[in-house]
Design an enzyme around this catalytic site. Structure first.
Site, PDB file in Angstrom:
ATOM      1  CG  ASP A 272      20.182  26.932   8.817  1.00 13.39           C
ATOM      2  OD1 ASP A 272      20.045  25.842   8.234  1.00 13.39           O
ATOM      3  OD2 ASP A 272      19.381  27.874   8.707  1.00 13.39           O
TER       4      ASP A 272
ATOM      5  CG  ASP B 293      14.733  30.763  -0.603  1.00 16.64           C
ATOM      6  OD1 ASP B 293      14.328  29.623  -0.283  1.00 16.64           O
ATOM      7  OD2 ASP B 293      15.936  31.078  -0.608  1.00 16.64           O
TER       8      ASP B 293
END
Length: 244
Positions: free
Chosen positions: A7, A129
């Protein structure tokens, strides 16, 4: 397969705790050495998230993304703030193999269905998610700040008419925690949706977690923090997956 994850926020490697931008840890790594090593070890795909682009699409880290594509021949799937066909085209033109679609899966379902038809199911990954409440897998969006009324099962069923193939499923309660993956979750969804190549994400902290996930029937495991913090090597992770 094992999918190493990176990330990036403002050009730096970072991991968020349960998606919270206020609870982050930066890593001083040589990304290009990592990529060189991963290529040598046989890694088949990398997962990248542009967290700057997630917060504001105008801040997409295009220069960094170009550099990463130029530096490696490993295919890369990219996520972070992908909301339009233009966003997708820019990333494919840069050379990314797949795009990972998050919030738009809920907020713009018809358009995402169209993208699956245009680009094909091998090019699109749906990122679901979830927060599990009373065993109901509720999907959250907008950086996990907004809980929706949609369940994982409803969304997978909705997109299956377009030959949906790749789904990245994250149990939010496990992400970035190193507390172990939600094995029961992945057993359930892999058994229910046999045609979907699930990517498990969140909580992996030791090699036995990888072995347990392989047994659930998921196609891949995304591993970020554990590799960055050298809890095990990429070689050990790959061997564990292959030998299980």
């Amino acid at each position: 397969m094992i999918i190493p994850a990176f990330d990036f926020l403002e050009g730096k490697s970072v991991r968020l705790y349960q998606g919270n931008y206020l609870d982050k840890k930066f890593y001083n790594i040589d990304l290009y050495e990592h990529l060189k090593n991963y290529k040598k070890k046989g890694v088949e795909i990398i997962h990248l998230v542009d967290l700057s682009g997630t917060k504001n699409v105008q801040n997409r880290q295009l220069t960094l993304l170009k550099d990463i594509i130029f530096a490696t021949q490993i295919p890369i799937q990219i996520g972070g703030g992908i909301r339009t066909e233009k966003d997708i085209n820019i990333l494919f033109e840069l050379g990314f193999k797949r795009v990972v679609i998050g919030s738009s899966v809920i907020t713009n379902k018809i358009e995402v269905k169209k993208w699956l038809k245009i680009y094909g199911p091998n090019k699109i990954v749906l990122a679901l998610d979830i927060k599990i409440i009373n065993n109901i897998k509720k999907i959250s969006i907008n950086g996990w700040l907004k809980e929706t009324n949609y369940t994982l099962e409803e969304i997978v069923d909705f997109f299956s008419s377009e030959s949906l193939k790749h789904v990245l499923c994250t149990d939010i309660s496990r992400d970035g925690t190193l507390n172990g993956p939600n094995i029961i979750l992945y057993e359930e969804i892999a058994k229910k949706f046999k045609n979907i190549k699930f990517q498990a994400s969140g909580g992996v902290s030791k090699l036995s977690d990888i072995a347990s996930l392989k047994k659930t029937g998921v196609n891949s495991v995304i591993i970020g923090r554990s590799l960055l913090e050298k809890r095990f090597t990429i070689q050990e992770a790959l061997e564990c997956w292959q030998n299980e």
